[in-house]
Design an enzyme around this catalytic site. Structure first.
Site: not given
Ligand code: GLN
Length: 487
Positions: A150, A75, A174
């Site tokens: 994400s 990532k 994410s």
């Molecule tokens: N969707 C969640 C957020 O926007 C989780 C994101 C993540 O796990 N990095 O914070």
């Protein structure tokens, strides 16, 4: 379905194919598919071929592990020495770290071959990967839909076989939510089980690195390779010894079903897929009981207060002096910092920095941040209570299947609800895996989340492995994600 890493590793070890040839095939697939899927934001093909040549030597000398010579992806928030790592943000354009994350050090020491960095929401803030500076990746099952986020690029890359596996990060879901949306396996280990050194921070008390893979077995192999205490991450911890096999006697498994996870906007097709999965465990002899986590209802606000508070602090370092982008014109240093941050960060990141700064400011600290920390303790305690009588909890990973691109980006609250089933797990620091358990309307994948107690990562994986063996689910790729280059 199962065991892609083992299959490729056997091919490499038997000399059927070299790592160099395998890497070339992956590169061809990426060149062919990335223009439509946008899963990778930078590619490291030259370095990959060099790493593959080194891996071939290890294989020939009989020094290969199961990950040697296998092409994979990181990532875009995981540092690798000298290679672009931008968190998909304008503010980190051109940033090349001068050190590698511990996870990447561990994998490359085993001869892993990195193909590039994958698309993600800017600074990992989002649930659809649509806040990426490079535009959203597309779901390989249905190109008109989001990958989730994400770690959306990692999930898409694995699903479309543009990487044998990928690493992602999970702060509130994410890894698991994009795994669910794209129909792959995603595993978030216990907080502390994997070093965060070299992971660009979003919310440090919640962030965790983990694998996205095409089977539970693969996720477990990668987890074993990256876990363990690291002196460079003071929150990392030793993982229990002998934590290996994925075999489990289902008859001795105590399964909890927390009813709150089935409320808030969970679609009927998701509910029925999860209920069917629960039945499978029951029929195999597992002891299934309904349990309660009443603090579930405060998990989402607690998450957004704590994560934004930590983000506002962590992202203070992007000032135009130390990293990446700097505003082109400015009058003095204050103006330079102001303009750099104004133009360097995207809208969602700025929203969260402001929210976080607000909840930490004097006068509001007690009302928001402190209260959220107290509620966090309650969530932790409720999970601990439930784990006295259960080994694993079964829940949906996300309330719905993948939504259409552009659908929710205008309405953040609705987008935040996409994480309702995953954030409680991060708040409590627990391990959880998401695996495909069914297909909904239009053949879209639905993910089952299996949560275990702290440092019982292998219990979660073993319970998932059982399901995968009994009822393998694989969503077909859409036309745009198909490629004639075979592996
Ligand atoms: N969707 C969640 C957020 O926007 C989780 C994101 C993540 O796990 N990095 O914070």
């Amino acid at each position: 379905m199962s065991g892609k890493i083992k299959m490729l590793s056997d091919m490499l070890k038997s000399g059927k194919i070299s790592s160099e040839e395998l890497t070339r095939r992956y590169i061809s697939r990426i060149e062919r598919l990335n223009p439509s899927l946008n899963a990778y934001v930078s590619q490291t093909f030259d370095e990959a071929l060099k790493a593959a040549a080194r891996a071939d030597i290890l294989i020939r000398e009989g020094r290969a592990t199961s990950l040697t010579g296998i092409p994979m992806a990181l990532k875009d928030n995981i540092c690798s020495d000298g290679q672009l790592t931008t968190c998909c943000s304008k503010i980190l354009q051109g940033f090349r770290p001068y050190y590698s994350a511990t996870v990447w050090e561990k994998l490359s020491a085993q001869g892993a071959v990195m193909l590039g960095k994958t698309n993600m929401d800017e600074f990992a803030m989002g649930s659809a990967s649509e806040t990426s500076f490079y535009g959203a990746p597309k779901n390989p099952v249905d190109i008109s839909r989001v990958t989730g986020g994400s770690s959306g690029g990692s999930a898409a890359a694995v699903k479309a076989d543009m990487a044998a596996y990928a690493l992602g990060s999970d702060t509130g879901g994410s890894i698991r939510q994009p795994a669910s949306f794209c129909g792959v396996v995603g595993f978030k280990p216990t907080y502390g089980a994997v070093s965060r050194y070299g992971l660009i921070a979003y919310a440090s008390s919640l962030d965790q690195i983990g694998p996205l893979a095409s089977s539970v077995e693969d996720a477990a192999i990668v987890y074993d390779a990256i876990r363990g205490q690291d002196s460079r991450d003071q929150t990392s911890a030793a993982t229990p010894e002998g934590e290996t096999g994925l075999d489990i006697d289902i008859k001795n498994l105590r399964v909890g079903v927390p009813e709150e996870f089935f409320s808030e906007g969970v679609s009927d097709e998701v509910k029925s897929a999860i209920e069917a999965a629960i039945c499978l465990y029951k029929r195999a002899g597992a002891k299934v009981e309904r349990v309660k986590i009443p603090a579930f209802k405060v998990a989402l606000p607690v998450y957004y207060i704590i994560s934004c508070a930590e983000a506002s602090s962590n992202l203070g370092r992007y000032d135009g002096i130390r990293y990446g982008y700097r505003a082109e014109s400015f009058s003095d240093i204050d103006d330079m910092i102001l303009k750099t941050r104004t133009f360097g960060f995207g809208k969602e990141v700025k929203r969260r920095i402001m929210l976080g700064t607000y909840v930490l400011s004097s006068g509001y600290f007690d009302a928001y941040y402190k209260k959220a920390c107290l509620l966090r303790e309650r969530i932790i305690a409720e999970f601990a209570e439930v784990f006295k009588s259960c080994d694993v909890l079964l829940t949906p990973t996300a309330p719905t299947a993948a939504f259409k691109l552009g659908d929710k980006s205008a309405n953040s609250v609705e987008a935040y609800l996409a994480d309702i089933c995953t954030v409680p797990v991060n708040i409590a620091g627990l391990p959880a895996v998401s695996l495909p358990c069914g297909l909904g309307e239009g053949g879209l994948p639905i993910g089952l989340q299996i949560i275990a107690d702290r440092f019982c990562d292998k219990t979660a994986l073993a319970a998932a492995r059982f399901f995968e063996r009994e009822r393998p689910v694989s969503a077909p790729l859409c036309e745009e994600a198909k490629c004639e280059v075979e592996l």
